[in-house]
Design a protein around this motif. Structure first.
Motif, PDB file in Angstrom:
ATOM      1  N   ARG A   1     -31.563  72.540  74.624  1.00  0.00           N
ATOM      2  CA  ARG A   1     -31.677  71.871  73.326  1.00  0.00           C
ATOM      3  C   ARG A   1     -30.411  72.109  72.506  1.00  0.00           C
ATOM      4  O   ARG A   1     -29.886  71.185  71.891  1.00  0.00           O
ATOM      5  CB  ARG A   1     -32.908  72.362  72.576  1.00  0.00           C
ATOM      6  CG  ARG A   1     -33.058  71.665  71.227  1.00  0.00           C
ATOM      7  CD  ARG A   1     -34.378  71.841  70.560  1.00  0.00           C
ATOM      8  NE  ARG A   1     -34.741  73.230  70.378  1.00  0.00           N
ATOM      9  CZ  ARG A   1     -35.894  73.612  69.855  1.00  0.00           C
ATOM     10  NH1 ARG A   1     -36.790  72.724  69.499  1.00  0.00           N
ATOM     11  NH2 ARG A   1     -36.160  74.887  69.695  1.00  0.00           N
ATOM     12  N   TYR A   2     -29.909  73.334  72.492  1.00  0.00           N
ATOM     13  CA  TYR A   2     -28.661  73.600  71.764  1.00  0.00           C
ATOM     14  C   TYR A   2     -27.506  72.780  72.341  1.00  0.00           C
ATOM     15  O   TYR A   2     -26.709  72.208  71.599  1.00  0.00           O
ATOM     16  CB  TYR A   2     -28.311  75.093  71.799  1.00  0.00           C
ATOM     17  CG  TYR A   2     -29.100  75.912  70.817  1.00  0.00           C
ATOM     18  CD1 TYR A   2     -28.888  75.787  69.455  1.00  0.00           C
ATOM     19  CD2 TYR A   2     -30.060  76.813  71.251  1.00  0.00           C
ATOM     20  CE1 TYR A   2     -29.614  76.537  68.545  1.00  0.00           C
ATOM     21  CE2 TYR A   2     -30.792  77.570  70.353  1.00  0.00           C
ATOM     22  CZ  TYR A   2     -30.566  77.422  69.005  1.00  0.00           C
ATOM     23  OH  TYR A   2     -31.292  78.168  68.111  1.00  0.00           O
ATOM     24  N   LEU A   3     -27.422  72.721  73.663  1.00  0.00           N
ATOM     25  CA  LEU A   3     -26.373  71.910  74.284  1.00  0.00           C
ATOM     26  C   LEU A   3     -26.536  70.439  73.909  1.00  0.00           C
ATOM     27  O   LEU A   3     -25.549  69.725  73.693  1.00  0.00           O
ATOM     28  CB  LEU A   3     -26.400  72.081  75.804  1.00  0.00           C
ATOM     29  CG  LEU A   3     -25.940  73.436  76.325  1.00  0.00           C
ATOM     30  CD1 LEU A   3     -26.155  73.525  77.830  1.00  0.00           C
ATOM     31  CD2 LEU A   3     -24.483  73.674  75.983  1.00  0.00           C
ATOM     32  N   GLY A   4     -27.777  69.983  73.837  1.00  0.00           N
ATOM     33  CA  GLY A   4     -28.032  68.595  73.453  1.00  0.00           C
ATOM     34  C   GLY A   4     -27.553  68.296  72.046  1.00  0.00           C
ATOM     35  O   GLY A   4     -26.989  67.229  71.786  1.00  0.00           O
ATOM     36  N   VAL A   5     -27.758  69.227  71.136  1.00  0.00           N
ATOM     37  CA  VAL A   5     -27.281  69.036  69.765  1.00  0.00           C
ATOM     38  C   VAL A   5     -25.758  68.918  69.757  1.00  0.00           C
ATOM     39  O   VAL A   5     -25.190  68.034  69.101  1.00  0.00           O
ATOM     40  CB  VAL A   5     -27.744  70.201  68.853  1.00  0.00           C
ATOM     41  CG1 VAL A   5     -27.033  70.171  67.513  1.00  0.00           C
ATOM     42  CG2 VAL A   5     -29.249  70.147  68.665  1.00  0.00           C
ATOM     43  N   TYR A   6     -25.093  69.782  70.507  1.00  0.00           N
ATOM     44  CA  TYR A   6     -23.630  69.716  70.545  1.00  0.00           C
ATOM     45  C   TYR A   6     -23.138  68.455  71.239  1.00  0.00           C
ATOM     46  O   TYR A   6     -22.095  67.907  70.870  1.00  0.00           O
ATOM     47  CB  TYR A   6     -23.049  70.974  71.196  1.00  0.00           C
ATOM     48  CG  TYR A   6     -23.168  72.176  70.293  1.00  0.00           C
ATOM     49  CD1 TYR A   6     -22.566  72.198  69.044  1.00  0.00           C
ATOM     50  CD2 TYR A   6     -23.907  73.287  70.668  1.00  0.00           C
ATOM     51  CE1 TYR A   6     -22.678  73.292  68.198  1.00  0.00           C
ATOM     52  CE2 TYR A   6     -24.032  74.393  69.831  1.00  0.00           C
ATOM     53  CZ  TYR A   6     -23.416  74.378  68.608  1.00  0.00           C
ATOM     54  OH  TYR A   6     -23.538  75.453  67.769  1.00  0.00           O
ATOM     55  N   ARG A   7     -23.878  67.951  72.230  1.00  0.00           N
ATOM     56  CA  ARG A   7     -23.491  66.684  72.870  1.00  0.00           C
ATOM     57  C   ARG A   7     -23.597  65.528  71.883  1.00  0.00           C
ATOM     58  O   ARG A   7     -22.744  64.634  71.868  1.00  0.00           O
ATOM     59  CB  ARG A   7     -24.364  66.413  74.095  1.00  0.00           C
ATOM     60  CG  ARG A   7     -23.897  67.129  75.314  1.00  0.00           C
ATOM     61  CD  ARG A   7     -24.616  66.641  76.578  1.00  0.00           C
ATOM     62  NE  ARG A   7     -24.565  67.713  77.548  1.00  0.00           N
ATOM     63  CZ  ARG A   7     -25.560  68.541  77.837  1.00  0.00           C
ATOM     64  NH1 ARG A   7     -26.734  68.387  77.272  1.00  0.00           N
ATOM     65  NH2 ARG A   7     -25.409  69.502  78.712  1.00  0.00           N
ATOM     66  N   VAL A   8     -24.650  65.526  71.073  1.00  0.00           N
ATOM     67  CA  VAL A   8     -24.793  64.481  70.064  1.00  0.00           C
ATOM     68  C   VAL A   8     -23.622  64.548  69.084  1.00  0.00           C
ATOM     69  O   VAL A   8     -23.000  63.532  68.777  1.00  0.00           O
ATOM     70  CB  VAL A   8     -26.140  64.609  69.320  1.00  0.00           C
ATOM     71  CG1 VAL A   8     -26.172  63.718  68.083  1.00  0.00           C
ATOM     72  CG2 VAL A   8     -27.295  64.252  70.244  1.00  0.00           C
ATOM     73  N   LEU A   9     -23.311  65.736  68.610  1.00  0.00           N
ATOM     74  CA  LEU A   9     -22.185  65.882  67.679  1.00  0.00           C
ATOM     75  C   LEU A   9     -20.878  65.444  68.332  1.00  0.00           C
ATOM     76  O   LEU A   9     -20.047  64.788  67.689  1.00  0.00           O
ATOM     77  CB  LEU A   9     -22.077  67.333  67.204  1.00  0.00           C
ATOM     78  CG  LEU A   9     -23.175  67.815  66.261  1.00  0.00           C
ATOM     79  CD1 LEU A   9     -23.055  69.312  66.026  1.00  0.00           C
ATOM     80  CD2 LEU A   9     -23.122  67.057  64.944  1.00  0.00           C
TER      81      LEU A   9
END
Length: 161
Positions: free
Chosen positions: A105-113
């Protein structure tokens, strides 16, 4: 001094310019489509990671209930120590899965950013100094071209040749 006949050169240059402009517009539209697709994929990945975290929470609750039940049955003599250990291992595995989902989930947030172009020091407000090319140039523009240490290194390099 103006030519009477240019042999279609003017019209050809106009058509070439129009084609170049239209090509640039098409490239811009395609870039917009690719960016929108990347952002959509990143959001979908984040939604999947959120669902995995929720599933992990439910798996932990179920494994905890099963472990408590097996442990209680073992205290009454209906289950073996191996059964208790197996139930405890399933609970630990559920916790590991939940932690892995949280990391995704944390990686997903950074991918979105990242796909939105917002993964920067300024946007994240990290509070660390960033490289300023103009500031660095102004700091060294009046520096000596050769330093004492640089001259010593040059002499060593000359001797090695």
């Amino acid at each position: 001094n103006q030519r009477v006949y240019s042999g279609g050169n003017q019209a050809s240059l106009l058509r070439q310019s129009i084609a170049g402009r239209d090509g640039a517009r098409a490239d811009l539209a395609q870039a917009g489509v690719l960016i929108a697709e990347a952002v959509g994929n990143a959001w979908a990945g984040l939604a999947i990671a959120n669902a995995q975290v929720q599933a992990g929470d439910r798996q932990i609750r179920a494994s905890q209930t099963a472990f408590d039940g097996v442990r209680e049955e073992a205290s009454l003599g209906a289950r073996t120590t191996l059964d208790v250990l197996n139930a405890e291992q399933e609970l630990l595995d559920a916790r590991v899965t939940r932690i892995q989902a949280e990391a995704q989930r944390y990686l997903g947030v950074y991918r979105v950013l990242q796909t939105m172009g917002l993964l920067s020091v300024e946007h994240l407000k990290l509070g660390i100094p960033t490289y300023d090319p103009a500031g660095y140039y102004n700091a060294v523009k009046n520096a000596p071209v050769h330093s004492a240490q640089g001259k010593k290194l040059d002499r060593i390099l000359e001797k090695l040749k």
